[in-house]
Design an enzyme around this catalytic site. Structure first.
Site, mmCIF file in Angstrom:
data_model
loop_
_atom_site.group_PDB
_atom_site.id
_atom_site.type_symbol
_atom_site.label_atom_id
_atom_site.label_comp_id
_atom_site.label_asym_id
_atom_site.label_seq_id
_atom_site.Cartn_x
_atom_site.Cartn_y
_atom_site.Cartn_z
ATOM 1 C CB ALA A 1 -8.613 4.023 -1.080
ATOM 2 C CB CYS A 2 -12.402 0.461 -0.944
ATOM 3 S SG CYS A 2 -13.076 -1.208 -0.961
ATOM 4 N N PRO A 3 -9.929 -1.312 0.562
ATOM 5 C CG PRO A 3 -9.155 -3.486 1.138
ATOM 6 C CD PRO A 3 -8.874 -2.304 0.217
ATOM 7 N NE ARG B 1 -8.184 2.031 -4.581
ATOM 8 C CZ ARG B 1 -7.469 1.479 -3.603
ATOM 9 N NH1 ARG B 1 -7.998 0.565 -2.824
ATOM 10 N NH2 ARG B 1 -6.232 1.863 -3.390
#
Length: 189
Positions: free
Chosen positions: A14-16, A150
């Site tokens: 997931a980000c980043p 996020r």
């Protein structure tokens, strides 16, 4: 089919992290070489485009193979490279929480719709990063816009994009929703 020099598996991240891994992999590549980054994070589409633009690397495009997004980027040569700069105007989550009652503040959530639906700051406006270029007119440029995502990475790109469009009162919520301990609401489908 695009000829690539390197393959990076960022599936399940997931980000980043897809961007972090892509930066690291591209640091080991020669100018002009092309990398294929495979990711499952839907937000990586906007993230990769924004990161390539801010770093001087060329985003060649993407394709979908089931749940996997395949991103293609060409490493910039020295003349094309840009020094990556973080957006200078930031707030912590505690500072953001103190601003929520102000009438002249917009909280802009640039996460993907599914992320937003499962929990967001009450009253936050949802415009995913990939749509911001075309939807920024929906925001009141006279108000202070505090951008959240996020982890603070995607919102950094969004804050830069808004500033480039003439928004003068923009701040990035650098801690992001992963560290938000204030009230949230959900969109129940």
């Amino acid at each position: 089919m695009i000829q690539t020099d390197k393959l990076l598996d960022a599936k399940g991240l997931a980000c980043p992290m897809p961007i972090v891994r892509t930066k690291k992999a591209m640091n080991e590549m020669a100018p002009g070489e092309v990398i294929e980054v495979q990711a499952t994070d839907k937000g990586s589409l906007a993230d990769m485009k924004a990161w390539a633009k801010s770093s001087g690397n060329q985003y060649l495009g993407s394709s979908e193979d089931g749940d996997v997004l395949k991103h293609y980027l060409r490493k910039a040569d020295q003349a094309e490279e840009k020094e990556e700069v973080q957006f200078p105007h930031t707030v912590t989550n505690a500072e953001l929480q103190q601003q929520l009652d102000r009438d002249d503040v917009i909280v802009l959530d640039v996460r993907e719709p599914a992320e937003y639906a499962f929990g967001h700051i009450e009253g936050a406006v949802s415009i995913p990063l990939g749509e911001l270029e075309n939807r920024s007119a929906e925001l009141d440029a006279e108000k202070e816009v505090i951008v959240i995502c996020r982890t603070g990475n995607r919102s950094d790109f969004a804050a830069k994009q808004l500033a480039d469009k003439g928004f003068t009162r923009v701040k990035n919520a650098v801690e992001g929703m992963t560290q938000w301990d204030g009230a949230t609401e959900q969109n129940n489908a």
